[in-house]
Each structure stands twice: as structure tokens, then as C-alpha cells.
Design a protein around this motif. Structure first.
Motif, mmCIF file in Angstrom:
data_model
loop_
_atom_site.group_PDB
_atom_site.id
_atom_site.type_symbol
_atom_site.label_atom_id
_atom_site.label_comp_id
_atom_site.label_asym_id
_atom_site.label_seq_id
_atom_site.Cartn_x
_atom_site.Cartn_y
_atom_site.Cartn_z
ATOM 1 N N HIS A 1 0.842 -1.191 0.000
ATOM 2 C CA HIS A 1 0.000 0.000 0.000
ATOM 3 C C HIS A 1 0.879 1.244 0.000
ATOM 4 O O HIS A 1 1.814 1.351 0.798
ATOM 5 C CB HIS A 1 -0.925 0.006 1.218
ATOM 6 C CG HIS A 1 -2.043 -0.969 1.109
ATOM 7 N ND1 HIS A 1 -3.309 -0.614 0.695
ATOM 8 C CD2 HIS A 1 -2.076 -2.313 1.340
ATOM 9 C CE1 HIS A 1 -4.080 -1.681 0.681
ATOM 10 N NE2 HIS A 1 -3.359 -2.735 1.067
ATOM 11 N N HIS A 2 0.609 2.155 -0.950
ATOM 12 C CA HIS A 2 1.368 3.403 -1.054
ATOM 13 C C HIS A 2 0.384 4.578 -1.102
ATOM 14 O O HIS A 2 -0.652 4.500 -1.774
ATOM 15 C CB HIS A 2 2.237 3.404 -2.321
ATOM 16 C CG HIS A 2 3.401 2.458 -2.247
ATOM 17 N ND1 HIS A 2 4.701 2.884 -2.134
ATOM 18 C CD2 HIS A 2 3.457 1.099 -2.279
ATOM 19 C CE1 HIS A 2 5.509 1.831 -2.095
ATOM 20 N NE2 HIS A 2 4.768 0.731 -2.194
ATOM 21 N N LYS A 3 0.735 5.669 -0.412
ATOM 22 C CA LYS A 3 -0.114 6.853 -0.399
ATOM 23 C C LYS A 3 0.269 7.782 -1.539
ATOM 24 O O LYS A 3 1.457 8.017 -1.802
ATOM 25 C CB LYS A 3 0.011 7.594 0.932
ATOM 26 C CG LYS A 3 -0.907 8.820 1.071
ATOM 27 C CD LYS A 3 -0.797 9.459 2.437
ATOM 28 C CE LYS A 3 -1.440 8.559 3.492
ATOM 29 N NZ LYS A 3 -1.514 9.253 4.811
ATOM 30 N N GLU B 1 -3.091 11.894 -1.762
ATOM 31 C CA GLU B 1 -3.047 11.143 -0.506
ATOM 32 C C GLU B 1 -3.977 9.932 -0.532
ATOM 33 O O GLU B 1 -4.395 9.406 0.500
ATOM 34 C CB GLU B 1 -3.368 12.040 0.694
ATOM 35 C CG GLU B 1 -2.363 13.169 0.898
ATOM 36 C CD GLU B 1 -2.584 13.917 2.198
ATOM 37 O OE1 GLU B 1 -3.590 13.651 2.872
ATOM 38 O OE2 GLU B 1 -1.735 14.759 2.532
ATOM 39 N N THR B 2 -4.301 9.469 -1.754
ATOM 40 C CA THR B 2 -5.111 8.266 -1.919
ATOM 41 C C THR B 2 -4.296 7.041 -1.517
ATOM 42 O O THR B 2 -3.095 6.973 -1.761
ATOM 43 C CB THR B 2 -5.551 8.124 -3.391
ATOM 44 O OG1 THR B 2 -6.345 9.258 -3.750
ATOM 45 C CG2 THR B 2 -6.366 6.853 -3.605
ATOM 46 N N ASP B 3 -4.956 6.072 -0.910
ATOM 47 C CA ASP B 3 -4.301 4.809 -0.564
ATOM 48 C C ASP B 3 -4.397 3.869 -1.767
ATOM 49 O O ASP B 3 -5.489 3.439 -2.135
ATOM 50 C CB ASP B 3 -4.966 4.177 0.654
ATOM 51 C CG ASP B 3 -4.324 2.843 1.020
ATOM 52 O OD1 ASP B 3 -3.086 2.791 1.131
ATOM 53 O OD2 ASP B 3 -5.066 1.854 1.176
ATOM 54 N N TYR B 4 -3.262 3.572 -2.369
ATOM 55 C CA TYR B 4 -3.220 2.695 -3.539
ATOM 56 C C TYR B 4 -2.739 1.313 -3.115
ATOM 57 O O TYR B 4 -1.729 1.173 -2.416
ATOM 58 C CB TYR B 4 -2.259 3.230 -4.602
ATOM 59 C CG TYR B 4 -2.699 4.508 -5.272
ATOM 60 C CD1 TYR B 4 -3.519 4.484 -6.396
ATOM 61 C CD2 TYR B 4 -2.272 5.742 -4.793
ATOM 62 C CE1 TYR B 4 -3.907 5.664 -7.019
ATOM 63 C CE2 TYR B 4 -2.656 6.922 -5.408
ATOM 64 C CZ TYR B 4 -3.481 6.873 -6.527
ATOM 65 O OH TYR B 4 -3.863 8.038 -7.150
ATOM 66 N N ALA C 1 -2.477 6.214 -11.635
ATOM 67 C CA ALA C 1 -1.858 5.956 -10.328
ATOM 68 C C ALA C 1 -0.376 6.316 -10.351
ATOM 69 O O ALA C 1 0.155 6.879 -9.384
ATOM 70 C CB ALA C 1 -2.047 4.489 -9.950
ATOM 71 N N LEU C 2 0.300 6.020 -11.475
ATOM 72 C CA LEU C 2 1.736 6.300 -11.575
ATOM 73 C C LEU C 2 2.053 7.787 -11.439
ATOM 74 O O LEU C 2 3.065 8.168 -10.845
ATOM 75 C CB LEU C 2 2.276 5.788 -12.918
ATOM 76 C CG LEU C 2 2.574 4.287 -13.008
ATOM 77 C CD1 LEU C 2 2.864 3.888 -14.450
ATOM 78 C CD2 LEU C 2 3.752 3.923 -12.107
ATOM 79 N N THR C 3 1.177 8.633 -11.975
ATOM 80 C CA THR C 3 1.433 10.081 -11.894
ATOM 81 C C THR C 3 1.290 10.612 -10.473
ATOM 82 O O THR C 3 1.719 11.727 -10.177
ATOM 83 C CB THR C 3 0.458 10.845 -12.812
ATOM 84 O OG1 THR C 3 -0.891 10.549 -12.422
ATOM 85 C CG2 THR C 3 0.651 10.455 -14.266
ATOM 86 N N ASP C 4 0.687 9.810 -9.587
ATOM 87 C CA ASP C 4 0.464 10.226 -8.197
ATOM 88 C C ASP C 4 1.389 9.481 -7.224
ATOM 89 O O ASP C 4 1.281 9.668 -6.021
ATOM 90 C CB ASP C 4 -0.999 9.951 -7.833
ATOM 91 C CG ASP C 4 -1.452 10.703 -6.578
ATOM 92 O OD1 ASP C 4 -0.847 11.758 -6.260
ATOM 93 O OD2 ASP C 4 -2.400 10.242 -5.919
ATOM 94 N N LEU C 5 2.279 8.635 -7.765
ATOM 95 C CA LEU C 5 3.139 7.809 -6.922
ATOM 96 C C LEU C 5 4.608 7.951 -7.298
ATOM 97 O O LEU C 5 4.941 8.329 -8.436
ATOM 98 C CB LEU C 5 2.736 6.330 -7.042
ATOM 99 C CG LEU C 5 1.346 5.965 -6.499
ATOM 100 C CD1 LEU C 5 0.952 4.569 -6.942
ATOM 101 C CD2 LEU C 5 1.320 6.052 -4.971
#
Length: 301
Positions: A46-48, A53-56, A94-98
């Protein structure tokens, strides 16, 4: 609940079904990447998000030289459905936010043409992170065709028998004259030549050392003897405490042979194919290699 071919394969390899739906494929993918990279692979992480700040939930994480790669897996084998472009676009979001270097998408079936095209575009689009496509699925007999599964090696060791060799010295003119004056020519002399000397009577080198670096060469591997000559400038042989100079030494040395046959082959039966869409990776992984991998605390090690 119906089991997919991936679920069945996982059970055959590890003897149980994971409690979480779809986790059999996550674990199998982590094991496959561990097998080819020899790196510990994290799974079900799990990564924020950095901005949202979404939990992925991340299916797997692959370490790399420039950071980490995010892995997304899809097992559509039960319905035999291909992975579509929308799956890849969701991953890109998701990649753009992680904080991952790039993405790795893994399918148990295949990809649609639009998805393959979209994957190629991520290599050029500066606003996107690159996503590589992989196939990881149960292997078939067709996958084994054209591959080398076994090497049979016949190794023949050819060893010179120096103790049975015949040697003839090429004397210097000064040595020939000295040998004649000392009445050595034609006389029976018992002399063990195991070393060479310099002009001062000091040991220059041992024949065992010299021959190690200057092996007699067989003209043909099947020949019984090696015939040739060593050039030995400024070296001397001692006979009855006197030094005699030589230019070189002709030799006739027999050889012994020892042949050993051994086989190199895969340990186990191929069960999983891992193949990248760009063709750089195309490997079969055996059940033996897969069973060596342990799943513990979110790590395939």
C-alpha cells in the motif's frame, strides 16, 4: 467459486489457495520476477499518493537501479479476456500520483491492440511514465519448442607426460667446443635436466615452471606426441658442475587422455512462461525454481 488456470497452477505448485481473490496471480508474478532477477519482490503493498493522498493497493514492487517499478497484474484467464486500454490508463493515473520510476503491467492472457499502442506511446509522452507489458502464464509444450533444454558435454583432458619425453639440446657454438674439449661428446652421461641456469651459474628457472607457461602443442588433437622446440636464449645446462649454453631444446612428448561426459539441464519441469512484449525477456521457469521461493511478510524471497 470457479478457479482460474492460474489458481490451479498456484495450488499445484504450493499446495494451497490464497484467501484473497486474485492473490494467486500476484504471488505467482512476484515469484516469476524473483526467479529471473534474483531480487526480493514485494507484493500486495500500500502506497499513499503524493498529491491526492489516496491509498493505492500495489500488486507488486520490483527494485531497479533508478528506483522502483510498480507492477499491476490482471488474470482474465477464467473468461479468456484480453487486457484493454482502460486497464493501462488506470495504471497511468496511479503512476502520476506515486513515486515509481515506471510501470510494469502483467497479463495472464493477452493485450488488445489499443493497449499495446498505448503502451508504446508512454515511451515518448513526456507527461506519462513508461509502462512495459509482460505476459506471465502457465507454459505449454509449444513454448518449449526451439529451446535448448539439455547440453551433453564430452570433455577430454589432454595431459603431457614430461617424464616420458625425449629432449634434444641445440647447443651454442661455444658450448659445442667446450663439450668436445671436456670429452663429453659420445660419452655416456647420467644427467637430470630439471632446471636452467644463467651465465653466473644461478638458477634461471625450473623446467616445471617453464613448461607450465610454454605447453608443448599438439599439431592434431588425436596425435600421440607433441613435436616442437622451445627457444631458450641465454640459458645454460649444468653437466658435472660445468655450464653449457643452449639456443633451445627440441622435444617429443607423449600425451595421456581422459574423457568425461556430463549433462547440463534444467532442474525440474517448465511451468511458467515470463515474456516481455518487446521480446527482451522470454524465459521458462521450472516448478523446482518456483518452489524455492518463499512468501513471507509481503516479500517473495
Amino acid at each position: 467459486m470457479a478457479k482460474s488456470p492460474i489458481d490451479v497452477l498456484f495450488y499445484e505448485l504450493y499446495g494451497y489457495y490464497p484467501n484473497k481473490a486474485g492473490q494467486a496471480y500476484e504471488l505467482l508474478v512476484a515469484a516469476a520476477f524473483n526467479a529471473i532477477t534474483k531480487e526480493n519482490i514485494s507484493y500486495d503493498q500500500h502506497h499513499k499518493g503524493i498529491y491526492s493522498e489516496t491509498d493505492y493497493q500495489i500488486d507488486a514492487v520490483i527494485p531497479s537501479e533508478n528506483g522502483k517499478k510498480m507492477v499491476e497484474v490482471k488474470d482474465y484467464s477464467l473468461k479468456n479476456r484480453k487486457v484493454g486500454r482502460d486497464d493501462l490508463q488506470k495504471m497511468q493515473g496511479a503512476l502520476t500520483d506515486l513515486q515509481f520510476e515506471k510501470g510494469v503491467f502483467v497479463s495472464a492472457t493477452d493485450y488488445t491492440k489499443p493497449e499495446k499502442k498505448y503502451s508504446h506511446s508512454t515511451e515518448k509522452n513526456p507527461s506519462h511514465k513508461e509502462i512495459d507489458l509482460y505476459h506471465i502464464r502457465p507454459s505449454t509444450e509449444v513454448d518449449e519448442k526451439g529451446r535448448i533444454n539439455k547440453f551433453v558435454v564430452n570433455l577430454t583432458a589432454v595431459i603431457p607426460k614430461f617424464e616420458q619425453g625425449q629432449f634434444q639440446c641445440a647447443w651454442t657454438k661455444k658450448a659445442e667446443k667446450q663439450l668436445e674439449e671436456d670429452s663429453v661428446i659420445g660419452a655416456e652421461i647420467i644427467c637430470q635436466i630439471d632446471r636452467f641456469y644463467n651465465v653466473n651459474g644461478e638458477i634461471d628457472c625450473l623446467i616445471s615452471e617453464f613448461s607450465y607457461d610454454n605447453q608443448p602443442i599438439l599439431a592434431n588433437i588425436d596425435d600421440e606426441f607433441a613435436l616442437g622446440c622451445w627457444l631458450l636464449p641465454n640459458k645454460y645446462i649444468k653437466i658435472k658442475d660445468k655450464l653449457y649454453g643452449i639456443h633451445g631444446m627440441a622435444y617429443k612428448i607423449p600425451y595421456s587422455r581422459n574423457t568425461t561426459t556430463f549433462t547440463i539441464e534444467n532442474d525440474g519441469t517448465p511451468r511458467v512462461l515470463i515474456k516481455s512484449e518487446d521480446g527482451k525477456i522470454n524465459k521458462l521457469i521450472t516448478d523446482t525454481d518456483l518452489r524455492k521461493i518463499i512468501f513471507k511478510n509481503g516479500i517473495a524471497e
